[in-house]
Design a protein around this motif. Structure first.
Motif, PDB file in Angstrom:
ATOM      1  N   GLU A  10      16.854 -21.059  38.468  1.00 54.69           N
ATOM      2  CA  GLU A  10      16.935 -22.518  38.446  1.00 54.69           C
ATOM      3  C   GLU A  10      16.230 -23.155  39.634  1.00 54.69           C
ATOM      4  O   GLU A  10      15.652 -24.245  39.521  1.00 54.69           O
ATOM      5  CB  GLU A  10      18.400 -22.957  38.428  1.00 54.69           C
ATOM      6  N   PHE A  11      16.261 -22.452  40.788  1.00 54.75           N
ATOM      7  CA  PHE A  11      15.651 -22.977  42.015  1.00 54.75           C
ATOM      8  C   PHE A  11      14.681 -21.936  42.569  1.00 54.75           C
ATOM      9  O   PHE A  11      15.004 -21.205  43.512  1.00 54.75           O
ATOM     10  CB  PHE A  11      16.731 -23.309  43.049  1.00 54.75           C
ATOM     11  N   PRO A  12      13.487 -21.841  41.985  1.00 56.84           N
ATOM     12  CA  PRO A  12      12.561 -20.763  42.351  1.00 56.84           C
ATOM     13  C   PRO A  12      11.943 -20.885  43.735  1.00 56.84           C
ATOM     14  O   PRO A  12      11.419 -19.904  44.261  1.00 56.84           O
ATOM     15  CB  PRO A  12      11.477 -20.849  41.265  1.00 56.84           C
ATOM     16  N   GLU A  13      11.993 -22.078  44.339  1.00 53.20           N
ATOM     17  CA  GLU A  13      11.365 -22.280  45.640  1.00 53.20           C
ATOM     18  C   GLU A  13      12.348 -22.835  46.667  1.00 53.20           C
ATOM     19  O   GLU A  13      13.237 -23.613  46.328  1.00 53.20           O
ATOM     20  CB  GLU A  13      10.183 -23.249  45.530  1.00 53.20           C
ATOM     21  N   SER A  71      29.427 -19.118  48.937  1.00 51.58           N
ATOM     22  CA  SER A  71      30.488 -18.470  49.711  1.00 51.58           C
ATOM     23  C   SER A  71      29.960 -17.142  50.223  1.00 51.58           C
ATOM     24  O   SER A  71      29.268 -16.418  49.485  1.00 51.58           O
ATOM     25  CB  SER A  71      31.724 -18.238  48.840  1.00 51.58           C
ATOM     26  N   ASN A  72      30.263 -16.820  51.481  1.00 46.25           N
ATOM     27  CA  ASN A  72      29.793 -15.541  51.999  1.00 46.25           C
ATOM     28  C   ASN A  72      30.489 -14.387  51.291  1.00 46.25           C
ATOM     29  O   ASN A  72      31.693 -14.443  51.018  1.00 46.25           O
ATOM     30  CB  ASN A  72      29.994 -15.446  53.517  1.00 46.25           C
ATOM     31  N   GLU A 105      19.023  -8.342  42.996  1.00 44.52           N
ATOM     32  CA  GLU A 105      19.304  -9.002  41.727  1.00 44.52           C
ATOM     33  C   GLU A 105      20.566  -9.859  41.821  1.00 44.52           C
ATOM     34  O   GLU A 105      20.622 -10.971  41.307  1.00 44.52           O
ATOM     35  CB  GLU A 105      19.450  -7.965  40.612  1.00 44.52           C
ATOM     36  N   HIS A 106      21.573  -9.306  42.513  1.00 46.98           N
ATOM     37  CA  HIS A 106      22.832 -10.035  42.669  1.00 46.98           C
ATOM     38  C   HIS A 106      22.636 -11.281  43.528  1.00 46.98           C
ATOM     39  O   HIS A 106      23.115 -12.368  43.190  1.00 46.98           O
ATOM     40  CB  HIS A 106      23.878  -9.114  43.291  1.00 46.98           C
ATOM     41  N   VAL A 107      21.901 -11.137  44.639  1.00 48.71           N
ATOM     42  CA  VAL A 107      21.680 -12.256  45.551  1.00 48.71           C
ATOM     43  C   VAL A 107      20.867 -13.364  44.879  1.00 48.71           C
ATOM     44  O   VAL A 107      21.086 -14.550  45.129  1.00 48.71           O
ATOM     45  CB  VAL A 107      20.971 -11.759  46.832  1.00 48.71           C
ATOM     46  N   LYS A 108      19.932 -12.986  44.007  1.00 52.60           N
ATOM     47  CA  LYS A 108      19.093 -13.977  43.328  1.00 52.60           C
ATOM     48  C   LYS A 108      19.799 -14.606  42.124  1.00 52.60           C
ATOM     49  O   LYS A 108      19.290 -15.573  41.553  1.00 52.60           O
ATOM     50  CB  LYS A 108      17.788 -13.332  42.869  1.00 52.60           C
ATOM     51  N   GLY A 109      20.962 -14.074  41.750  1.00 51.41           N
ATOM     52  CA  GLY A 109      21.685 -14.549  40.577  1.00 51.41           C
ATOM     53  C   GLY A 109      22.451 -15.837  40.827  1.00 51.41           C
ATOM     54  O   GLY A 109      22.392 -16.449  41.902  1.00 51.41           O
ATOM     55  N   THR A 110      23.213 -16.232  39.822  1.00 53.59           N
ATOM     56  CA  THR A 110      23.913 -17.528  39.862  1.00 53.59           C
ATOM     57  C   THR A 110      25.027 -17.582  40.897  1.00 53.59           C
ATOM     58  O   THR A 110      25.438 -18.674  41.307  1.00 53.59           O
ATOM     59  CB  THR A 110      24.490 -17.857  38.482  1.00 53.59           C
ATOM     60  N   ASP A 111      25.542 -16.429  41.326  1.00 55.37           N
ATOM     61  CA  ASP A 111      26.592 -16.441  42.347  1.00 55.37           C
ATOM     62  C   ASP A 111      26.068 -16.906  43.700  1.00 55.37           C
ATOM     63  O   ASP A 111      26.845 -17.374  44.540  1.00 55.37           O
ATOM     64  CB  ASP A 111      27.206 -15.042  42.497  1.00 55.37           C
ATOM     65  N   PHE A 112      24.750 -16.752  43.906  1.00 55.45           N
ATOM     66  CA  PHE A 112      24.197 -17.089  45.218  1.00 55.45           C
ATOM     67  C   PHE A 112      22.985 -18.018  45.101  1.00 55.45           C
ATOM     68  O   PHE A 112      23.141 -19.226  45.029  1.00 55.45           O
ATOM     69  CB  PHE A 112      23.862 -15.805  45.989  1.00 55.45           C
ATOM     70  N   LEU A 113      21.781 -17.498  45.068  1.00 56.99           N
ATOM     71  CA  LEU A 113      20.590 -18.335  45.203  1.00 56.99           C
ATOM     72  C   LEU A 113      20.121 -19.000  43.908  1.00 56.99           C
ATOM     73  O   LEU A 113      19.307 -19.926  43.961  1.00 56.99           O
ATOM     74  CB  LEU A 113      19.441 -17.507  45.800  1.00 56.99           C
TER      75      LEU A 113
END
Length: 238
Positions: free
Chosen positions: A145-148, A215-216, A133-141
């Motif tokens: 907004e960008f499903p593909e 950012s990593n 959930e965190h990785v798919k959120g706005t902080d990362f992926l």
């Protein structure tokens, strides 16, 4: 004495609780996904082993004709795309089985070949729901907004004109990888195998978090390297 006993018991409880919390945290942060290669095990190992296996396959495997290989191929099950992140503890893998695309093969003319693939990022899975959930959120992926994510091949390395069923051949795919709406030129170093009427492709490339505006991750528990490995494990059918 009684106070000392109570204090000691409390200390034991605190220590036990800390150990339990650490174990739970360690398990939640660890890797839960093993990479499954579509290329048979015979293609792995040392160069000597590969050479010996290739010679054996050439002696016993059936020749594959250009007619069998040329034409439009479609990505099918059980194709997967993997993302791998190396932390200060271990490498954590994410898998995405929701991948589709095509590869138009032309052995006689590599410049005439085309290929593209699309991955539904909502299906990305590390075996840890909170982390996903965190990785798919706005902080990362920013999956909402960008499903593909997409990869469009611009050029293929020249393929051999003669293939043997079950024997891997090297192939490079150069093209544009787009993640989070940001395009990056990459090269997948790959192997391809024709087996049982299917084409199988296994390839990797390395990108960074920065390539796609991220950012990593860092925390008090662990750090991650800036590099991300993207791995294609594709099965294609006509």
């Amino acid at each position: 004495m009684k106070k000392k006993t109570i204090a000691l018991s409390a200390a034991v409880v605190v220590i036990a609780g800390a150990i339990t919390a650490f174990v739970l945290l360690n398990n939640s942060l660890g890797n839960n996904v093993e990479i499954e290669s579509v290329i048979p095990e015979q293609s792995q190992g040392t160069e000597t082993q590969k050479a010996g296996t290739a010679n054996a396959a050439a002696a016993t495997g059936a020749a594959v004709t250009a007619e069998q290989l040329n034409g439009a191929w479609t990505i099918a099950e059980p194709s997967k795309v993997y993302l791998s992140v190396t932390t200060s503890k271990e490498t954590v893998n994410f898998v995405d089985p929701s991948v589709k695309g095509t590869w138009n093969v032309q052995l006689e003319d590599a410049s005439a070949m085309t290929g593209e693939g699309t991955v539904e990022m909502s299906a990305l899975d590390s075996g840890n729901g909170q982390r996903d959930e965190h990785v798919k959120g706005t902080d990362f992926l920013s999956v909402a907004e960008f499903p593909e994510s997409t990869f469009v091949v611009k050029s293929f390395s020249e393929l051999p004109k003669e293939w043997t069923e079950g024997t891997a051949v090297p192939v490079q795919l150069q093209g544009t990888l787009t993640v989070k709406g940001i395009a990056k030129e990459v090269t997948f170093d790959s192997q391809a195998v024709y087996s049982g009427g299917q084409l199988k492709l296994s390839g990797t490339t390395m990108v960074t978090f920065e390539d796609f505006g991220m950012s990593n991750p860092h925390s008090i528990v662990l750090d991650t390297e800036n590099n991300l490995e993207v791995r294609l494990e594709l099965v294609l059918s006509k």
